[in-house]
Write a protein that holds these residues in place. Structure first.
Motif, short mmCIF file in Angstrom:
data_model
loop_
_atom_site.label_atom_id
_atom_site.label_comp_id
_atom_site.label_asym_id
_atom_site.label_seq_id
_atom_site.Cartn_x
_atom_site.Cartn_y
_atom_site.Cartn_z
N HIS A 178 6.62 -4.95 6.60
CA HIS A 178 7.99 -5.12 6.11
C HIS A 178 8.59 -6.31 6.85
CE1 HIS A 178 11.88 -3.60 4.55
NE2 HIS A 178 12.37 -4.07 5.67
N ALA A 179 9.09 -7.28 6.11
CA ALA A 179 9.71 -8.47 6.71
C ALA A 179 11.23 -8.38 6.57
CB ALA A 179 9.20 -9.74 6.03
N GLU A 180 11.93 -8.77 7.62
CA GLU A 180 13.40 -8.68 7.58
C GLU A 180 14.01 -9.77 8.45
OE1 GLU A 180 16.87 -5.49 8.83
OE2 GLU A 180 14.88 -4.78 8.25
N ASN A 181 14.96 -10.49 7.88
CA ASN A 181 15.82 -11.35 8.68
C ASN A 181 17.27 -11.05 8.31
OD1 ASN A 181 16.37 -12.71 6.26
ND2 ASN A 181 15.10 -14.48 6.76
N LYS A 182 18.22 -11.82 8.83
CA LYS A 182 19.62 -11.46 8.63
C LYS A 182 20.09 -11.67 7.20
CE LYS A 182 21.59 -15.87 10.17
NZ LYS A 182 22.56 -16.49 11.09
N TYR A 183 19.24 -12.23 6.35
CA TYR A 183 19.63 -12.47 4.97
C TYR A 183 18.90 -11.60 3.96
CZ TYR A 183 22.24 -16.39 6.75
OH TYR A 183 23.12 -17.16 7.44
N GLY A 184 18.00 -10.75 4.40
CA GLY A 184 17.32 -9.90 3.42
C GLY A 184 16.09 -9.23 4.01
N HIS A 185 15.44 -8.43 3.18
CA HIS A 185 14.24 -7.72 3.61
C HIS A 185 13.31 -7.51 2.42
CE1 HIS A 185 15.78 -3.94 1.83
NE2 HIS A 185 16.96 -4.36 2.27
N LEU A 186 12.04 -7.32 2.71
CA LEU A 186 11.04 -7.19 1.66
C LEU A 186 9.82 -6.49 2.22
CD1 LEU A 186 10.66 -8.14 -1.34
CD2 LEU A 186 9.42 -10.10 -0.40
N SER A 187 9.20 -5.61 1.41
CA SER A 187 7.97 -4.94 1.81
C SER A 187 6.78 -5.57 1.11
CB SER A 187 8.04 -3.44 1.48
OG SER A 187 8.89 -2.76 2.37
N SER A 188 5.65 -5.58 1.80
CA SER A 188 4.45 -6.22 1.27
C SER A 188 3.68 -5.29 0.34
CB SER A 188 3.53 -6.61 2.44
OG SER A 188 2.90 -5.45 2.97
N ASN A 189 2.65 -5.85 -0.26
CA ASN A 189 1.67 -5.04 -0.95
C ASN A 189 0.94 -4.17 0.07
OD1 ASN A 189 0.64 -7.68 0.00
ND2 ASN A 189 -1.33 -6.85 -0.58
N SER A 190 0.27 -3.14 -0.40
CA SER A 190 -0.51 -2.28 0.48
C SER A 190 -1.97 -2.71 0.48
CB SER A 190 -0.41 -0.82 0.05
OG SER A 190 0.91 -0.35 0.17
N ILE A 191 -2.63 -2.53 1.61
CA ILE A 191 -4.04 -2.85 1.72
C ILE A 191 -4.76 -1.66 2.33
CG2 ILE A 191 -3.79 -3.97 3.98
CD1 ILE A 191 -5.94 -5.96 3.01
N PHE A 192 -5.93 -1.32 1.77
CA PHE A 192 -6.68 -0.16 2.26
C PHE A 192 -7.77 -0.62 3.20
CE2 PHE A 192 -10.07 3.09 1.87
CZ PHE A 192 -9.35 4.17 2.36
N LEU A 193 -7.71 -0.14 4.44
CA LEU A 193 -8.72 -0.46 5.44
C LEU A 193 -9.81 0.61 5.36
CD1 LEU A 193 -9.26 -2.52 7.70
CD2 LEU A 193 -8.24 -0.89 9.29
N ASN A 194 -10.96 0.20 4.82
CA ASN A 194 -12.05 1.14 4.58
C ASN A 194 -13.08 1.02 5.69
OD1 ASN A 194 -13.75 2.98 3.43
ND2 ASN A 194 -14.55 1.59 1.87
N VAL A 195 -13.01 1.95 6.65
CA VAL A 195 -13.91 1.93 7.80
C VAL A 195 -15.10 2.83 7.51
CG1 VAL A 195 -14.14 2.32 10.27
CG2 VAL A 195 -11.95 1.54 9.32
N THR A 196 -16.30 2.26 7.52
CA THR A 196 -17.51 3.03 7.27
C THR A 196 -18.20 3.35 8.60
OG1 THR A 196 -18.89 1.07 7.02
CG2 THR A 196 -17.82 1.93 5.04
N SER A 197 -18.88 4.47 8.63
CA SER A 197 -19.55 4.90 9.85
C SER A 197 -20.67 3.94 10.20
CB SER A 197 -20.11 6.31 9.67
OG SER A 197 -20.82 6.71 10.82
#
Length: 304
Positions: free
Chosen positions: A211-230
């Motif tokens: 999530h990015a935020e400065n004094k003029y606004g805010h915005l959330s990013s896309n989601s990314i899936f971290l796939n950890v394999t054994s």
């Protein structure tokens, strides 16, 4: 360039005063420059003063805010079709002391648009010779947006083996630079971007965003899936149900399980036979006969 984005944001100019004028006439702006978010409300204030010439009383003063073009072709904002709907000005009572008169005025522009970026000047007139003055160069208003783009990336991407190094980075077009908050499965994390896992673990598997935020606004990013394999794949285990001796004509189910992450694909074989008996984690044999007796085993295969 607050948290509530454009809606309801009110910017007050509280910078070092900027003086314009001469010894007799003067306009003092609260700031020479202001940057505000599109859709917000901005307040631009000034004080003005002039000599109190008794012979010209009553000193009726007319005030107005000007913009567009140069000082020789001003526009009265409150009567201009581009401004009058979302512009209002208010002025306090003029007070005269020690042969000087002082007044204050504030210009409010609501629902800011990109086209409102301009230089705003205050002008006042009074009933006396040469009784008109405009404070130059005025206040420069810059209308901007909050962050409009943000993304989160994983390096490397795709399936990531346990124990490897992974970096999650977040970036945006925020100006000025944004502060970032990381989330895992919608829970906030105390991270600074970028974030590196020196040795990623299976429990690090999950959905990440920032999530990015400065004094003029805010915005959330896309989601990314971290796939950890054994990183270590142990030998699968086999169970049989029902257990114990199996009567001819009955049914039996063989089950195979492993620690593969993500889930493995299973293939069943009978000892001394090359053909595949079954695909899947469970293998059910119905109507058991003596010919079906023997040793069975499964093979698991995980894809990273």
């Amino acid at each position: 360039m607050n948290r509530s984005a454009a809606r309801g944001f009110l910017a007050f100019l509280l910078s070092v005063p900027v003086l314009q004028g001469n010894d007799d006439w003067r306009v003092t702006y609260s700031s020479s420059n202001v940057c505000a978010l599109r859709g917000a409300t901005v307040a631009i204030s000034c004080t003005y003063e002039y000599p109190d010439n008794v012979q010209y009383r009553p000193n009726t003063v007319r005030t107005l805010w000007l913009t567009k073009g140069d000082t020789y072709q001003p526009v009265d904002l409150e009567h201009d079709t581009d401004y009058r709907v979302h512009v209002e000005s208010s002025c306090g009572e003029v007070r005269c002391t020690r042969s000087r008169c002082h007044g204050t005025c504030t210009l409010r522009i609501k629902d800011l648009r990109q086209s409102d970026s301009d230089v705003y000047r205050f002008s006042f007139t009074k009933k006396q010779p040469d009784g008109e003055y405009t404070g130059d160069p005025g206040v420069t208003l810059s209308v901007t947006d909050g962050p409009k783009h943000i993304s989160v990336l994983s390096s490397p991407s795709g399936g990531i083996k346990e124990g490897s190094s992974v970096t999650l980075s977040c970036s945006s077009d925020a100006n000025p630079a944004a502060e970032y908050t990381w989330f895992k499965n919608n829970q906030p994390l105390l991270w600074e971007p970028p974030h590196t896992f020196p040795s990623v673990r299976p429990e690090d598997r999950g959905t990440y965003r920032c999530h990015a935020e400065n004094k003029y606004g805010h915005l959330s990013s896309n989601s990314i899936f971290l796939n950890v394999t054994s990183g270590i794949h142990k030998t699968p285990s086999v169970t049989v149900s029902p257990s114990g001796e199996i009567e001819e004509g009955s049914s039996v189910t063989l089950s195979c399980s492993s620690d593969a992450n993500p889930a493995a694909e299973y293939t069943w074989f009978k000892e001394h036979e090359d053909s595949v008996k079954e695909l899947g984690q469970n293998y059910t044999i119905t109507n058991i006969t003596s010919e079906l007796g023997g040793n069975y085993y499964c093979q698991s295969e995980a894809h990273s």
